[in-house]
Design a protein around this motif. Structure first.
Motif, PDB file in Angstrom:
ATOM      1  N   PRO A 176      45.657  46.275  41.687  1.00  0.00           N
ATOM      2  CA  PRO A 176      44.351  45.696  42.049  1.00  0.00           C
ATOM      3  C   PRO A 176      43.301  45.794  40.927  1.00  0.00           C
ATOM      4  O   PRO A 176      42.619  44.800  40.642  1.00  0.00           O
ATOM      5  CB  PRO A 176      43.934  46.502  43.294  1.00  0.00           C
ATOM      6  CG  PRO A 176      45.235  46.954  43.891  1.00  0.00           C
ATOM      7  CD  PRO A 176      46.129  47.219  42.719  1.00  0.00           C
ATOM      8  N   PRO A 177      43.156  46.968  40.240  1.00  0.00           N
ATOM      9  CA  PRO A 177      42.185  47.013  39.132  1.00  0.00           C
ATOM     10  C   PRO A 177      42.500  46.027  38.002  1.00  0.00           C
ATOM     11  O   PRO A 177      41.583  45.538  37.338  1.00  0.00           O
ATOM     12  CB  PRO A 177      42.272  48.456  38.622  1.00  0.00           C
ATOM     13  CG  PRO A 177      42.848  49.241  39.728  1.00  0.00           C
ATOM     14  CD  PRO A 177      43.716  48.304  40.498  1.00  0.00           C
ATOM     15  N   ILE A 178      43.794  45.722  37.802  1.00  0.00           N
ATOM     16  CA  ILE A 178      44.151  44.752  36.754  1.00  0.00           C
ATOM     17  C   ILE A 178      43.592  43.372  37.121  1.00  0.00           C
ATOM     18  O   ILE A 178      43.050  42.662  36.269  1.00  0.00           O
ATOM     19  CB  ILE A 178      45.686  44.694  36.533  1.00  0.00           C
ATOM     20  CG1 ILE A 178      46.165  45.991  35.876  1.00  0.00           C
ATOM     21  CG2 ILE A 178      46.066  43.490  35.670  1.00  0.00           C
ATOM     22  CD1 ILE A 178      47.677  46.086  35.687  1.00  0.00           C
ATOM     23  N   PHE A 179      43.700  42.981  38.400  1.00  0.00           N
ATOM     24  CA  PHE A 179      43.144  41.691  38.815  1.00  0.00           C
ATOM     25  C   PHE A 179      41.627  41.667  38.602  1.00  0.00           C
ATOM     26  O   PHE A 179      41.079  40.698  38.081  1.00  0.00           O
ATOM     27  CB  PHE A 179      43.482  41.413  40.288  1.00  0.00           C
ATOM     28  CG  PHE A 179      44.945  41.091  40.513  1.00  0.00           C
ATOM     29  CD1 PHE A 179      45.571  40.117  39.763  1.00  0.00           C
ATOM     30  CD2 PHE A 179      45.692  41.764  41.467  1.00  0.00           C
ATOM     31  CE1 PHE A 179      46.917  39.818  39.949  1.00  0.00           C
ATOM     32  CE2 PHE A 179      47.040  41.471  41.662  1.00  0.00           C
ATOM     33  CZ  PHE A 179      47.647  40.499  40.895  1.00  0.00           C
ATOM     34  N   SER A 180      40.943  42.754  38.994  1.00  0.00           N
ATOM     35  CA  SER A 180      39.491  42.837  38.754  1.00  0.00           C
ATOM     36  C   SER A 180      39.191  42.695  37.268  1.00  0.00           C
ATOM     37  O   SER A 180      38.208  42.058  36.874  1.00  0.00           O
ATOM     38  CB  SER A 180      38.936  44.184  39.243  1.00  0.00           C
ATOM     39  OG  SER A 180      39.154  44.344  40.611  1.00  0.00           O
ATOM     40  N   CYS A 181      40.054  43.298  36.457  1.00  0.00           N
ATOM     41  CA  CYS A 181      39.873  43.279  35.004  1.00  0.00           C
ATOM     42  C   CYS A 181      39.965  41.846  34.457  1.00  0.00           C
ATOM     43  O   CYS A 181      39.238  41.483  33.517  1.00  0.00           O
ATOM     44  CB  CYS A 181      40.922  44.188  34.364  1.00  0.00           C
ATOM     45  SG  CYS A 181      40.621  44.543  32.644  1.00  0.00           S
ATOM     46  N   PHE A 182      40.847  41.034  35.041  1.00  0.00           N
ATOM     47  CA  PHE A 182      40.902  39.612  34.637  1.00  0.00           C
ATOM     48  C   PHE A 182      39.525  38.975  34.800  1.00  0.00           C
ATOM     49  O   PHE A 182      39.074  38.185  33.963  1.00  0.00           O
ATOM     50  CB  PHE A 182      41.922  38.844  35.494  1.00  0.00           C
ATOM     51  CG  PHE A 182      43.367  39.158  35.191  1.00  0.00           C
ATOM     52  CD1 PHE A 182      43.752  39.651  33.949  1.00  0.00           C
ATOM     53  CD2 PHE A 182      44.356  38.934  36.148  1.00  0.00           C
ATOM     54  CE1 PHE A 182      45.089  39.926  33.680  1.00  0.00           C
ATOM     55  CE2 PHE A 182      45.689  39.210  35.886  1.00  0.00           C
ATOM     56  CZ  PHE A 182      46.053  39.713  34.644  1.00  0.00           C
ATOM     57  N   GLY A 183      38.856  39.314  35.909  1.00  0.00           N
ATOM     58  CA  GLY A 183      37.512  38.778  36.156  1.00  0.00           C
ATOM     59  C   GLY A 183      36.526  39.238  35.094  1.00  0.00           C
ATOM     60  O   GLY A 183      35.699  38.448  34.602  1.00  0.00           O
ATOM     61  N   ASP A 184      36.613  40.522  34.698  1.00  0.00           N
ATOM     62  CA  ASP A 184      35.714  41.057  33.652  1.00  0.00           C
ATOM     63  C   ASP A 184      35.932  40.327  32.325  1.00  0.00           C
ATOM     64  O   ASP A 184      34.974  39.983  31.623  1.00  0.00           O
ATOM     65  CB  ASP A 184      35.977  42.557  33.443  1.00  0.00           C
ATOM     66  CG  ASP A 184      35.597  43.380  34.661  1.00  0.00           C
ATOM     67  OD1 ASP A 184      34.662  42.987  35.377  1.00  0.00           O
ATOM     68  OD2 ASP A 184      36.248  44.420  34.899  1.00  0.00           O
ATOM     69  N   ILE A 185      37.223  40.107  31.989  1.00  0.00           N
ATOM     70  CA  ILE A 185      37.549  39.445  30.715  1.00  0.00           C
ATOM     71  C   ILE A 185      37.036  37.995  30.742  1.00  0.00           C
ATOM     72  O   ILE A 185      36.406  37.522  29.788  1.00  0.00           O
ATOM     73  CB  ILE A 185      39.080  39.492  30.449  1.00  0.00           C
ATOM     74  CG1 ILE A 185      39.527  40.939  30.230  1.00  0.00           C
ATOM     75  CG2 ILE A 185      39.448  38.632  29.237  1.00  0.00           C
ATOM     76  CD1 ILE A 185      41.035  41.147  30.247  1.00  0.00           C
ATOM     77  N   ALA A 186      37.307  37.310  31.851  1.00  0.00           N
ATOM     78  CA  ALA A 186      36.881  35.905  31.969  1.00  0.00           C
ATOM     79  C   ALA A 186      35.360  35.780  31.868  1.00  0.00           C
ATOM     80  O   ALA A 186      34.837  34.882  31.211  1.00  0.00           O
ATOM     81  CB  ALA A 186      37.366  35.328  33.300  1.00  0.00           C
ATOM     82  N   TYR A 243      48.956  31.609  33.300  1.00  0.00           N
ATOM     83  CA  TYR A 243      49.671  32.865  33.598  1.00  0.00           C
ATOM     84  C   TYR A 243      48.983  33.642  34.723  1.00  0.00           C
ATOM     85  O   TYR A 243      49.633  34.251  35.563  1.00  0.00           O
ATOM     86  CB  TYR A 243      49.730  33.750  32.339  1.00  0.00           C
ATOM     87  CG  TYR A 243      50.260  33.031  31.133  1.00  0.00           C
ATOM     88  CD1 TYR A 243      51.634  32.824  30.969  1.00  0.00           C
ATOM     89  CD2 TYR A 243      49.392  32.519  30.167  1.00  0.00           C
ATOM     90  CE1 TYR A 243      52.130  32.134  29.865  1.00  0.00           C
ATOM     91  CE2 TYR A 243      49.873  31.824  29.062  1.00  0.00           C
ATOM     92  CZ  TYR A 243      51.244  31.637  28.914  1.00  0.00           C
ATOM     93  OH  TYR A 243      51.738  30.953  27.834  1.00  0.00           O
ATOM     94  N   VAL A 244      47.647  33.572  34.726  1.00  0.00           N
ATOM     95  CA  VAL A 244      46.878  34.403  35.657  1.00  0.00           C
ATOM     96  C   VAL A 244      46.878  33.827  37.072  1.00  0.00           C
ATOM     97  O   VAL A 244      47.070  34.562  38.049  1.00  0.00           O
ATOM     98  CB  VAL A 244      45.424  34.581  35.141  1.00  0.00           C
ATOM     99  CG1 VAL A 244      44.533  35.204  36.213  1.00  0.00           C
ATOM    100  CG2 VAL A 244      45.419  35.432  33.878  1.00  0.00           C
TER     101      VAL A 244
END
Length: 867
Positions: free
Chosen positions: A707-717, A730-731
């Motif tokens: 779950p934190p990895i998915f949140s991290c995608f949001g931070d990067i985007a 990929y995401v």
């Protein structure tokens, strides 16, 4: 290969012989697993073979079927399922035969292996005749006692391994009958009866239907109560363990037996051997736990009291409390010196604390006469027991009930910190920390300007006491400071003492008269709380000086002489504690006028953290990572200059899926860095995204990291905006797959429910970040996924297990979706009407932030609908 010789050689004192044998066994296992398992079962069953080879054969067989690690266990299960049924049948027959062995080790090992096989096969509706075969051993008259004992052990282990839903009710009835008959004192000897009581303990979960039948329940309870007064203490202990379990599983059915159970437990607590008395106390602790849970459930329920609450503790209070108070006088001479000691006194005090939580004010008048009668006695046992009793009842009763007594007794307790007995000083320091933790707050008058100077004087003197007392004093200072957290101007009342407190804690952390690192851990954790509660900016200079001192100490750890693994562990623990203090200092000074202190020391801090990474210790790795995350958040764009050197350590942390906490913290630090650097993080995104996508595909990585990895995608985007486009192919499939998975997972327990909520929250946060990142330039890229997103959100809205974190994330994402894609969504939002009901629910919430987000989202959707 000759299995007997290999098994014996694998236990040889000669290292070389042992290594070769272990290698041969491993090779046999890898090349021909079915015959390896068959050979082991044959070895275990063969009475002509040496006990040593049989014992190891049993251990290897068990380890080939089960493992603590869930991923490994799944692999072993698949391997067993794939074995030829004919070979499995031979192995199982060998195991059942071994139950009759005259060698007790072989019988015991075989019982355990039978249960491991059963744990795989019975849920798959295989080995359906196992229970019948075991029960046949119990009903055949000529069955020797040793076989009955091994059979009962097997039945117990099987019940421990499988779920109640795996057995038919007639099988459960037969098992319970056999087990209860095995407890019969006139028919069976000690070993059989002990195995029977232990098996009953493991089978209680299966007995729901039997306990609901009054006649069967009466019989089972009668047999257990009779067994609780057997002549052998081991059997009495096992019987009380059954009663503890029954109190937990079948609380609602206990009422007819409570008078008998009170008499049994009171007699055991007062006069039985310690291991039996401890279980009798545990019975009442368990009843308290059940009644506390019922009270919480009733308090949180709008539908009134739907749960049966018999108030057993309240009804027994006048006779139970005196029994528990007697145990407090049964201390052991060295109990305050040992970690985790558990004896009658400790168990009695713990139970008394639970009683206080259960009945509240009613306990106070029953305990205070004991306190008053014993606390002034010079004999240490009486004084310590009285102090322990007082400390134990501080949680539960109302502040109004306790405050006058605490006011009257505080001065006495402070004076008792000079008592000649270290037992008394230890318990007094613990009681003071409980007073500060439970009763001290900005609004309470327990501590004021009249008594604070004496409190501080006593604590700063007592922190130099023997290590176990000093540790409790650290706890007292910790909770004293915590009581002033968020206290506004009154938090500055500690300012005059701050320099002395910091100095005392640093010197306590340096003490060498200790046998473990517990005291230094307590000192540094207390230091963290002191920093958190410090009134900034008036204490900023002192905190800045502390930062330089902690950095100096961190530098000194690099020079420690490391000649053993203990030295290495000591260094790692100390570095972890020091990095933790630095993190708290950074977070405390961030956003204040003292921010320049952090910026001036940032270079030195990063140099230190990078040197710490060289130690390759996971604990240090975690603490240093957390501190770097705090530094990145605080320094903002300035952090970019550290990235070239730090990135390889971050990448290593993200790849550390074995130590998943390190991986999870590293993911969090990526979020901190994205927020700090914005698009300056772009040069590192390919590397970061590559590792994160691999982590998501890794079957071994602990699910809590995903779950934190998915949140991290949001931070990067959010940080890199339109540049996130190349990661979208990929995401998005990962997010969609996770969304489908969250709908398929069956929430059978709280942990799974929490995981599903975390997963969904992570998915929503990812989409929010991507939508916001694309909003200004490439929002249309998300249009093909809008329908799926709304369907997913509606499914989550309808899920009754949804928590508030998911609700907030989902509502925010709906607003971001409407904001980013605008009029393109008009038809979708018009056809998909659940959002009105969802937002309506949010407007009823007590959470201001949720209502505010819902209002914003409602505005965004209205704008789309009228476009």
């Amino acid at each position: 290969m000759e299995i007997t010789q290999a098994l014996l050689a694998a236990q040889s004192p000669d290292g070389q012989i042992r290594t070769v044998a272990e290698s041969n066994l491993k090779q046999f296992q890898e090349q021909n697993l079915p015959h390896f398992l068959l050979s082991l079962s044959a070895e275990l069953a063969n009475e002509q073979k040496p006990p040593e080879s049989r014992r190891l054969a049993g251990i290897l067989l068990k380890n080939s079927l089960d493992a603590k690690d869930s991923f490994r266990k799944e692999q072993l299960t698949k391997q067993w399922v794939a074995v030829d049924p004919a070979i499995k049948s031979q192995i199982k027959e060998a195991l059942l035969t071994t139950l009759a062995s005259p060698v007790s080790d072989a019988r015991s090992t075989s019982s355990q292996v039978i249960a491991k096989v059963a744990s795989i096969e019975i849920p798959r509706k295989e080995w359906q005749d196992l229970i019948g075969k075991l029960l046949a051993n119990m009903t055949t008259k000529e069955t020797p006692a040793s076989l009955k004992q091994a059979t009962l052990q097997s039945l117990g282990y099987v019940c421990e391994e499988i779920s109640p839903s795996d057995l038919e009710q007639d099988q459960v009835n037969a098992v319970l009958t056999a087990v209860v008959q095995g407890m019969n004192q006139s028919e069976h000897g000690f070993e059989v009866r002990l195995a029977a009581v232990t098996a009953l303990y493991n089978a209680l979960d299966f007995a729901q239907t039997n306990f609901e039948n009054e006649m069967e329940r009466n019989y089972i309870m009668k047999v257990i109560c009779e067994t609780a007064v057997s002549k052998e203490p081991e059997i009495r202990q096992a019987a009380f363990e059954c009663l503890v379990s029954i109190a937990s599983i079948y609380y609602g059915l206990l009422e007819p037996y409570m008078q008998t159970l009170f008499n049994l437990t009171a007699n055991a607590i007062r006069g039985d051997e310690e291991q039996v008395a401890l279980q009798a106390i545990e019975f009442w602790s368990t009843v308290c736990d059940e009644e506390i849970a019922i009270q919480e459930e009733c308090a949180g329920s709008d539908e009134g009291n739907s749960v049966l609450h018999f108030r057993f503790v309240e009804k027994a209070l006048h006779v139970l409390v005196p029994v528990l108070l007697e145990t407090l006088l049964k201390q052991e001479e060295d109990q305050d010196q040992e970690d985790g000691v558990w004896n009658l006194s400790m168990a009695g005090g713990t139970c008394l604390g639970l009683v206080a939580c259960t009945v509240g004010d009613a306990v106070v008048p029953l305990v205070m006469p004991f306190v008053q009668a014993n606390i002034t006695k010079s004999e240490w046992r009486s004084h310590e027991a009285a102090t322990f009793a007082f400390g134990s009842i501080l949680e539960g009763p109302s502040v109004d009930k306790l405050a006058p007594m605490v006011h009257n007794g505080l001065d006495f307790l402070l004076s008792a910190m000079k008592d000649p007995s270290s037992h008394v000083r230890d318990t007094t320091a613990w009681t003071l920390s409980r007073i500060f933790e439970i009763l001290h707050s900005p609004s309470s008058t327990i501590i004021d300007n009249s008594n604070l100077p004496k409190i501080m004087s006593v604590l700063l003197e007592s922190i130099r006491d023997v290590p176990n007392v000093a540790e409790k004093v650290c706890g007292a200072i910790y909770f004293l400071a915590q009581g002033y957290e968020d206290a506004g101007p009154s938090s500055s009342v500690l300012t005059p003492y701050l320099g002395n407190i910091i100095a005392a804690l640093l010197s306590t952390a340096d003490r060498t008269d200790v046998s473990s690192n517990r005291l230094s851990s307590s000192a540094y954790e207390t230091l963290n709380e002191i920093v958190r509660c410090s009134s900034i900016p008036e204490n900023a200079n002192m905190i800045a000086q502390l930062l330089h001192e902690i950095l100096k100490r961190l530098g000194q750890t690099m020079e420690m002489e490391i000649v053993s693994s203990d030295d290495k562990e000591r260094q790692s623990n100390l570095q972890a504690l020091l990095c933790g203090v630095i993190q708290v200092i950074i977070q405390t000074l961030n956003g204040s006028e003292s921010l320049p202190v952090i910026l001036q020391s940032a270079d030195q801090m990063m140099v230190m953290f990078l040197r710490v990474f060289a130690c390759h210790s996971s604990t240090v790795h975690e603490e240093a990572m957390l501190a770097i995350g705090a530094l990145a958040y605080t320094t903002g764009p300035e952090f970019a200059k550290y990235m070239p050197e730090f990135f390889r350590h971050l990448e290593r942390g993200l790849q550390n899926f074995e130590e998943y906490q390190v991986c999870s913290i590293s993911v969090g630090v990526v979020g901190d860095i994205c927020r700090a650097l914005d698009d300056k993080v772009l040069p590192y995104c390919d590397g970061i995204m590559s590792v994160l996508l691999k982590d998501l595909s890794n079957a071994v990585l602990h699910r809590s990291v995903k779950p934190p990895i998915f949140s991290c995608f949001g931070d990067i985007a959010l940080a890199i905006g339109e540049h996130f486009e190349k990661y979208l192919p990929y995401v998005i499939p990962m997010l969609q797959g996770a969304a489908e998975l969250s709908a398929q997972i069956e929430c059978t327990d709280e942990d799974t429910e929490e995981y599903v909520n975390q997963l969904r929250r992570g998915i929503f946060e990812a989409y929010s970040g991507i939508l916001q990142g694309f909003k200004s330039a490439k929002a249309d890229l998300m249009l093909p996924y809008a329908g799926h997103l709304l369907q997913f959100t509606e499914a989550v809205f309808k899920d009754k297990n949804r928590d508030e974190g998911v609700t907030k994330a989902a509502v925010a994402m709906l607003g971001d979706l409407a904001d980013a894609l605008g009029p393109n969504l008009k038809l979708l939002f018009r056809d998909c009407t659940f959002h009105a009901e969802f937002l309506g629910e949010c407007f009823q919430s007590d959470d201001d932030q949720l209502r505010e987000t819902a209002t914003w989202t409602q505005g965004m959707i209205r704008r789309v609908l009228v476009s």
